[in-house]
Motif scaffolding. Sequence first.
Motif: not given
Length: 383
Positions: A188-204
């Motif tokens: 949430s702190q970097q929500i402006v950068r949110l895209d599919a690759s960032l979401l995938t990298a953030s998950m277990i």
Amino acid sequence: MNIVIVSKNEAQLKRLTRLLRERSAADRVALLASIPDVFDNGATPDLLLLEQDQAGETELERLELLGGRHPNLAIIVQCPQQSPQFLLRAMRAGVREVLLPDDDAALCAALRRIEEKLQKQVTRKGQVLAFVSCKGGSGATFIAANLGYALAAGEQRKVALFDLNLQFGDAALFVSDHKPATTLSQLSQQIVRLDASLLTASMIQITPAYSVLAAADDPAHAADVEAEHIDRLLTLARSQYDYILLDVGRGLDPVSVRALDRADLIFPVLQATLPYVRDGKRLLDVFRGLGYREDKIRLILNRYASSDSIRVADLEAAYGKHVYKSIPNHYEAVAASVSQGVPILKLTPHNAVSRALQELAASLAGETPPAAQGWVSRLLARA
């Protein structure tokens, strides 16, 4: 198709913009003077077109870094350099095509190829399923985490679980012993950068088709997550996953209410005891006050045994609502699954709880549940 054109030549920027719009190749064109590190609005374009007299090592390194952050981004370079060495280096940097300047025919042909590839890509419209505890200890987190595993079985469906219990979330622990690299609050702190690759990298990554976005370890970070972040997160997740499961917890705050608003189905989880009946009725009254349709709410009765003094019919009479699914009571198997952080379907696939979760997954997916195995079949399967 959304396109970003990068060029320091203003005349070329105008010419390329006019060409793309005349050929109806672009829904939106953004003009930049240099290769961006990230895209400001958080949305990844379909194509980056770099127009430059000389594309050196610095530019190729930046393109390679940008392509690594955005795997679905197509990159085209227009420049006079056409040596085999340069073309090989550009290919390694992730450049899709290297074209000569002012070769409009080649550019339009490249655009058609990219458009055809985009049209062939699977467009997901993921279903959002929210799980809410009628009372503490109902087992909503266990059901959400293990249902996600069941839905992803066979890897025909991509499934995500988001832990929205912001202060005391522990959904990841039910199916994994890995420490998350990024939590929901950090994302949430970097929500402006949110895209599919960032979401995938953030998950277990639990399985190739099942991922979990963990809640923060520190309850103090709950304030980092805002209702608007949930909107953005779910909008992206719907395009990337077939099912998005939300472990909402029990508190009703702006974040959880926004998640419930965006959910396609809400599953209040209860047990067959009087305190759960009372709190469940209160929760259903809240949902009606929020204007949720009756068919959006589906009751799940957890830890049910035929010997319970409160029967399913009693609950349905009290709520004025059908119980969508009953999960049987099997304390030993569930406790072993939770203690080990292993999905119950993986630990004891033939257990009654595992069977009920498979049936629930099949019902949601509109499929026929797998046939139950007899003891002889199970014995042979172990041999």
